[in-house]
Design a protein around this motif. Structure first.
Motif, PDB file in Angstrom:
ATOM      1  N   GLY A  49       0.299   3.456  -3.153  1.00 56.75           N
ATOM      2  CA  GLY A  49      -0.347   4.725  -2.797  1.00 56.75           C
ATOM      3  C   GLY A  49       0.442   5.943  -3.255  1.00 56.75           C
TER       4      GLY A  49
ATOM      5  N   ALA B 277      -2.801   4.829   3.487  1.00 56.08           N
ATOM      6  CA  ALA B 277      -1.814   4.982   2.407  1.00 56.08           C
ATOM      7  C   ALA B 277      -2.498   5.029   1.040  1.00 56.08           C
ATOM      8  CB  ALA B 277      -0.791   3.843   2.457  1.00 56.08           C
ATOM      9  N   LEU B 278      -3.535   4.222   0.856  1.00 54.46           N
ATOM     10  CA  LEU B 278      -4.193   4.173  -0.459  1.00 54.46           C
ATOM     11  C   LEU B 278      -5.143   5.350  -0.670  1.00 54.46           C
ATOM     12  CD1 LEU B 278      -4.989   0.354  -0.786  1.00 54.46           C
ATOM     13  CD2 LEU B 278      -3.157   1.646  -1.905  1.00 54.46           C
ATOM     14  N   LYS B 279      -5.701   5.866   0.413  1.00 53.00           N
ATOM     15  CA  LYS B 279      -6.704   6.928   0.281  1.00 53.00           C
ATOM     16  C   LYS B 279      -6.106   8.274  -0.107  1.00 53.00           C
ATOM     17  CE  LYS B 279     -10.851   7.364   1.886  1.00 53.00           C
ATOM     18  NZ  LYS B 279     -12.221   7.201   1.396  1.00 53.00           N
ATOM     19  N   THR B 280      -4.834   8.472   0.203  1.00 60.05           N
ATOM     20  CA  THR B 280      -4.246   9.789  -0.072  1.00 60.05           C
ATOM     21  C   THR B 280      -4.374  10.121  -1.560  1.00 60.05           C
ATOM     22  OG1 THR B 280      -2.100   8.761  -0.279  1.00 60.05           O
ATOM     23  CG2 THR B 280      -2.579   9.818   1.834  1.00 60.05           C
ATOM     24  N   ASN B 281      -4.363   9.103  -2.384  1.00 63.64           N
ATOM     25  CA  ASN B 281      -4.378   9.320  -3.825  1.00 63.64           C
ATOM     26  C   ASN B 281      -5.316   8.342  -4.520  1.00 63.64           C
ATOM     27  OD1 ASN B 281      -3.631   9.989  -6.438  1.00 63.64           O
ATOM     28  ND2 ASN B 281      -1.909   8.555  -6.425  1.00 63.64           N
ATOM     29  N   GLY B 282      -6.435   8.018  -3.861  1.00 64.53           N
ATOM     30  CA  GLY B 282      -7.298   7.007  -4.480  1.00 64.53           C
ATOM     31  C   GLY B 282      -8.753   7.197  -4.136  1.00 64.53           C
TER      32      GLY B 282
ATOM     33  N   CYS C 143       0.831  -1.219   0.000  1.00 63.35           N
ATOM     34  CA  CYS C 143       0.000   0.000   0.000  1.00 63.35           C
ATOM     35  C   CYS C 143       0.856   1.256   0.000  1.00 63.35           C
ATOM     36  CB  CYS C 143      -0.934  -0.005   1.208  1.00 63.35           C
ATOM     37  SG  CYS C 143      -2.175  -1.296   1.086  1.00 63.35           S
TER      38      CYS C 143
END
Ligand code: S3P
Length: 168
Positions: free
Chosen positions: A72, A94-99, A68
């Motif tokens: 990410g 980690a994935l939500k910052t850019n997803g 991740c």
């Protein structure tokens, strides 16, 4: 970052269609597909089942976090996540910052009934246990989902629903 460069992240229980829908979605969007289980298998040089057997689940979960953190930081990907990944602390942050995150909320009984169990160490349990595991995970999937997908009439329809949201 422009919205169309954000990663499209698919979460959900085992056999909810993340890999199949992810492949079709990647094709439709002309993006690469990354699968966190494959990411880990490539770096560890063994299958998920072998990692669970040789090194234990905590080791596998730590590698999910590595995946991740790497994925990410990249953009323009479709990312199919292992079913338990959202439970691993730090992964979804980690994935939500850019997803943008889609939860494929397929009925767990249906997922169980047509599931390929080989290569899935946590699938070797009874139907009731599988549904209980889903129920314990459901709040976490819900917490991280930007969008919830409930159309599983066919993989193409699942992907159409996702594309509709992305085009909004
Ligand atoms: C797991 C799901 C698997 C894989 C591992 C653990 C889980 O991925 O990451 O076997 O905890 O639900 P799929 O969801 O792709 O089967």
């Amino acid at each position: 970052m422009a919205a169309d460069e954000r990663n499209v992240v698919l979460i959900g229980m085992m056999n909810s269609g993340k890999t199949t829908a992810g492949g079709l979605l990647a094709q439709a969007l002309g993006r690469p597909l990354e699968d966190t289980d494959k990411w880990i298998e490539q770096r560890e040089g063994k299958t998920v089942s072998q990692i669970f057997a040789d090194d234990g689940e905590p080791h596998f979960r730590a590698r999910e976090l590595d995946a991740c953190r790497d994925l990410g930081q990249r953009s323009g990907l479709v990312i199919a996540c292992g079913g338990g990944l959202p439970l691993t602390p730090g992964c979804m942050e980690a994935l939500k910052t850019n997803g943008i995150v889609f939860w494929l909320a397929r009925d767990p009984g249906e997922s169980y009934d047509d599931m390929e169990t080989s290569g899935r160490p946590l699938a070797r349990q009874g139907r009731g246990e599988f549904i209980s595991l889903y129920e314990s995970r459901e709040p976490v999937y819900r917490q991280w989902a930007d969008e919830i997908i409930r159309d599983f009439s066919s993989p193409a329809e699942t992907v159409n629903r996702i594309l509709e949201v992305l085009e909004r």
